[in-house]
Design a protein around this motif. Sequence first.
Motif, PDB file in Angstrom:
ATOM      1  N   ILE A   1     -19.050  -5.485  -5.801  1.00  0.00           N
ATOM      2  CA  ILE A   1     -18.048  -4.616  -6.425  1.00  0.00           C
ATOM      3  C   ILE A   1     -16.702  -5.326  -6.518  1.00  0.00           C
ATOM      4  O   ILE A   1     -16.026  -5.269  -7.557  1.00  0.00           O
ATOM      5  N   VAL A   2     -16.327  -6.024  -5.446  1.00  0.00           N
ATOM      6  CA  VAL A   2     -15.046  -6.755  -5.434  1.00  0.00           C
ATOM      7  C   VAL A   2     -15.015  -7.793  -6.549  1.00  0.00           C
ATOM      8  O   VAL A   2     -14.026  -7.922  -7.282  1.00  0.00           O
ATOM      9  N   MET A   3     -16.114  -8.538  -6.708  1.00  0.00           N
ATOM     10  CA  MET A   3     -16.140  -9.594  -7.721  1.00  0.00           C
ATOM     11  C   MET A   3     -16.171  -9.040  -9.146  1.00  0.00           C
ATOM     12  O   MET A   3     -15.608  -9.652 -10.061  1.00  0.00           O
ATOM     13  N   ILE A   4     -16.816  -7.883  -9.347  1.00  0.00           N
ATOM     14  CA  ILE A   4     -16.789  -7.267 -10.677  1.00  0.00           C
ATOM     15  C   ILE A   4     -15.362  -6.859 -11.049  1.00  0.00           C
ATOM     16  O   ILE A   4     -14.908  -7.069 -12.179  1.00  0.00           O
ATOM     17  N   VAL A   5     -14.638  -6.316 -10.082  1.00  0.00           N
ATOM     18  CA  VAL A   5     -13.243  -5.939 -10.319  1.00  0.00           C
ATOM     19  C   VAL A   5     -12.407  -7.179 -10.628  1.00  0.00           C
ATOM     20  O   VAL A   5     -11.577  -7.186 -11.561  1.00  0.00           O
ATOM     21  N   ILE A   6     -12.619  -8.245  -9.868  1.00  0.00           N
ATOM     22  CA  ILE A   6     -11.893  -9.502 -10.108  1.00  0.00           C
ATOM     23  C   ILE A   6     -12.199 -10.030 -11.507  1.00  0.00           C
ATOM     24  O   ILE A   6     -11.304 -10.474 -12.236  1.00  0.00           O
ATOM     25  N   GLU A   7     -13.460  -9.968 -11.902  1.00  0.00           N
ATOM     26  CA  GLU A   7     -13.847 -10.424 -13.247  1.00  0.00           C
ATOM     27  C   GLU A   7     -13.136  -9.629 -14.336  1.00  0.00           C
ATOM     28  O   GLU A   7     -12.646 -10.203 -15.318  1.00  0.00           O
ATOM     29  N   LEU A   8     -13.094  -8.317 -14.175  1.00  0.00           N
ATOM     30  CA  LEU A   8     -12.441  -7.470 -15.172  1.00  0.00           C
ATOM     31  C   LEU A   8     -10.959  -7.813 -15.294  1.00  0.00           C
ATOM     32  O   LEU A   8     -10.419  -7.897 -16.407  1.00  0.00           O
TER      33      LEU A   8
ATOM     34  N   VAL B   1     -14.111 -14.215  -1.022  1.00  0.00           N
ATOM     35  CA  VAL B   1     -14.476 -12.975  -1.717  1.00  0.00           C
ATOM     36  C   VAL B   1     -15.959 -12.884  -2.074  1.00  0.00           C
ATOM     37  O   VAL B   1     -16.451 -11.804  -2.381  1.00  0.00           O
ATOM     38  N   ASN B   2     -16.682 -14.006  -2.050  1.00  0.00           N
ATOM     39  CA  ASN B   2     -18.059 -13.972  -2.556  1.00  0.00           C
ATOM     40  C   ASN B   2     -19.109 -13.612  -1.518  1.00  0.00           C
ATOM     41  O   ASN B   2     -20.283 -13.429  -1.849  1.00  0.00           O
ATOM     42  N   GLY B   3     -18.724 -13.524  -0.243  1.00  0.00           N
ATOM     43  CA  GLY B   3     -19.679 -13.121   0.780  1.00  0.00           C
ATOM     44  C   GLY B   3     -20.728 -14.148   1.095  1.00  0.00           C
ATOM     45  O   GLY B   3     -21.750 -13.853   1.718  1.00  0.00           O
ATOM     46  N   LEU B   4     -20.511 -15.409   0.676  1.00  0.00           N
ATOM     47  CA  LEU B   4     -21.454 -16.495   0.943  1.00  0.00           C
ATOM     48  C   LEU B   4     -20.743 -17.611   1.708  1.00  0.00           C
ATOM     49  O   LEU B   4     -19.606 -17.464   2.130  1.00  0.00           O
ATOM     50  N   GLY B   5     -21.407 -18.743   1.875  1.00  0.00           N
ATOM     51  CA  GLY B   5     -20.864 -19.817   2.697  1.00  0.00           C
ATOM     52  C   GLY B   5     -19.964 -20.784   1.958  1.00  0.00           C
ATOM     53  O   GLY B   5     -19.828 -20.738   0.729  1.00  0.00           O
TER      54      GLY B   5
ATOM     55  N   ALA C   1     -20.531 -24.341  -6.454  1.00  0.00           N
ATOM     56  CA  ALA C   1     -20.304 -23.647  -7.724  1.00  0.00           C
ATOM     57  C   ALA C   1     -19.152 -24.276  -8.501  1.00  0.00           C
ATOM     58  O   ALA C   1     -19.231 -24.456  -9.721  1.00  0.00           O
ATOM     59  N   VAL C   2     -18.076 -24.616  -7.794  1.00  0.00           N
ATOM     60  CA  VAL C   2     -16.910 -25.234  -8.451  1.00  0.00           C
ATOM     61  C   VAL C   2     -17.222 -26.674  -8.837  1.00  0.00           C
ATOM     62  O   VAL C   2     -16.906 -27.126  -9.947  1.00  0.00           O
TER      63      VAL C   2
ATOM     64  N   SER D   1     -19.958 -14.243 -11.715  1.00  0.00           N
ATOM     65  CA  SER D   1     -21.230 -13.623 -12.115  1.00  0.00           C
ATOM     66  C   SER D   1     -22.399 -14.288 -11.407  1.00  0.00           C
ATOM     67  O   SER D   1     -23.374 -13.623 -11.032  1.00  0.00           O
ATOM     68  N   GLY D   2     -22.302 -15.599 -11.204  1.00  0.00           N
ATOM     69  CA  GLY D   2     -23.359 -16.316 -10.499  1.00  0.00           C
ATOM     70  C   GLY D   2     -23.556 -15.792  -9.092  1.00  0.00           C
ATOM     71  O   GLY D   2     -24.689 -15.570  -8.639  1.00  0.00           O
ATOM     72  N   PHE D   3     -22.458 -15.571  -8.379  1.00  0.00           N
ATOM     73  CA  PHE D   3     -22.549 -15.054  -7.014  1.00  0.00           C
ATOM     74  C   PHE D   3     -23.049 -13.606  -6.995  1.00  0.00           C
ATOM     75  O   PHE D   3     -23.784 -13.203  -6.094  1.00  0.00           O
ATOM     76  N   ILE D   4     -22.653 -12.823  -7.989  1.00  0.00           N
ATOM     77  CA  ILE D   4     -23.096 -11.427  -8.066  1.00  0.00           C
ATOM     78  C   ILE D   4     -24.611 -11.350  -8.225  1.00  0.00           C
ATOM     79  O   ILE D   4     -25.301 -10.609  -7.508  1.00  0.00           O
ATOM     80  N   ILE D   5     -25.148 -12.132  -9.164  1.00  0.00           N
ATOM     81  CA  ILE D   5     -26.601 -12.130  -9.394  1.00  0.00           C
ATOM     82  C   ILE D   5     -27.344 -12.659  -8.168  1.00  0.00           C
ATOM     83  O   ILE D   5     -28.394 -12.119  -7.782  1.00  0.00           O
TER      84      ILE D   5
END
Length: 393
Positions: free
Chosen positions: A33-40, A127-131, A138-139, A203-207
């Motif tokens: 949800i946090v990342m969708i808001v950031i994307e918007l 923010v992505n909840g990963l390591g 990704a970057v 979007s990559g992290f969301i999926i």
Amino acid sequence: MKYVMFIVGLLVVYLLALLVSTDRKKIKYRPIIVMIVIELVLCFILLNTKFGAFIAKALSDFFANLLATAGAGINFVFGGLANKGQAPFFLNVLLPIIFIAIIIGILQYFRILPLIIRGIGWLLSKVNGLGKLESYNAVAAAIVGQGEVFITVKDQLSRLPKNRLYTLCASSMSTVSMSIVGSYMKMIEPKYVVTAIVLNLFSGFIIVHIVNPYSVDKEDDILEINEAAKESFFEMLTEYILLGFKMAVIIAAMLIGFVALMAAINNIFSFFFHITFQQILGYIFSPLAFVMGIPWHDAVQAGNIMATKLVTNEFVAMIDLTKVQHHLSARTIGIISVFLVSFANFSSIGNIAGATKGISDKQGNQVAQFGLKLLYGATLVSVLSAIIVGVVI
């Protein structure tokens, strides 16, 4: 209506991702949800504000200047051919990759790029909840390239479990290399290229959170970057010049093969069934195009381009888009342009599997096993980014 389609689109993507989820009970919804808001927010800034327009123009001008500078070398070697107007795509779009590769090499050599990659990766990890490794990868994939990124973490790569390996490979397929961004900008609007690159990171992290949910333990949340062997400045230049040329020739060869093959298949289908293969694909993908926010009257044509990207590559699809864009609405062009900016196609499965296999046979075989699932997830990343754009423009 576009807000309704936005909600419908998110639900469709969520359900499609849920179908192949490895563990639905472990899905973490808060970072999603946090990342969708950031994307918007980022998408609105990039496409609907003066600041966003300034950023897009600045980057567009930057790459335009790089391409113009690259033209000096191209004209010196191919001046007569270019003046006759022959082979403009190879000369004007692909060969400038060589010069951009040199710029990337110089920034790498003086340790400027690693600093940028680490900094952006660190911010993403908050923010992505990963390591840290997933965020760095990704970057880095968006800058140094789809296969080259694995070399920078080769020691850690061989020890990764399957779930983390999937995330790294998904990031590589969902992004694009900075060395060919300038080439994209010559075919589609620069603002959509910039927007797609930014959105695809999130979007990559969301999926991944839905398809491949897991948590990284604190003791495993480490990042080991392998520094390249020290070489002289001119050795580095030679290496990146050859790398850029190799990329340009490979892309050209793939375009020749894929465009010719698609034309042959279209002719066969047209002869026997009085409809082209691409038109059939357009009908198949049109519901997905509609879900992305594309008007129904453009959905079949857009679905055609989306399918072309999946079965060939983004360059072929972008060329097709330039041929038909005068028949499409501005909204359709914007949404489909963002969808096209990624490496999500069948050939990328081989590229990524080959890159990882060159480092570790075991991991390379693992990637080959989940190759189709990798492509499925990366395609959903492009769809999600396109849906975000669809509610903003």
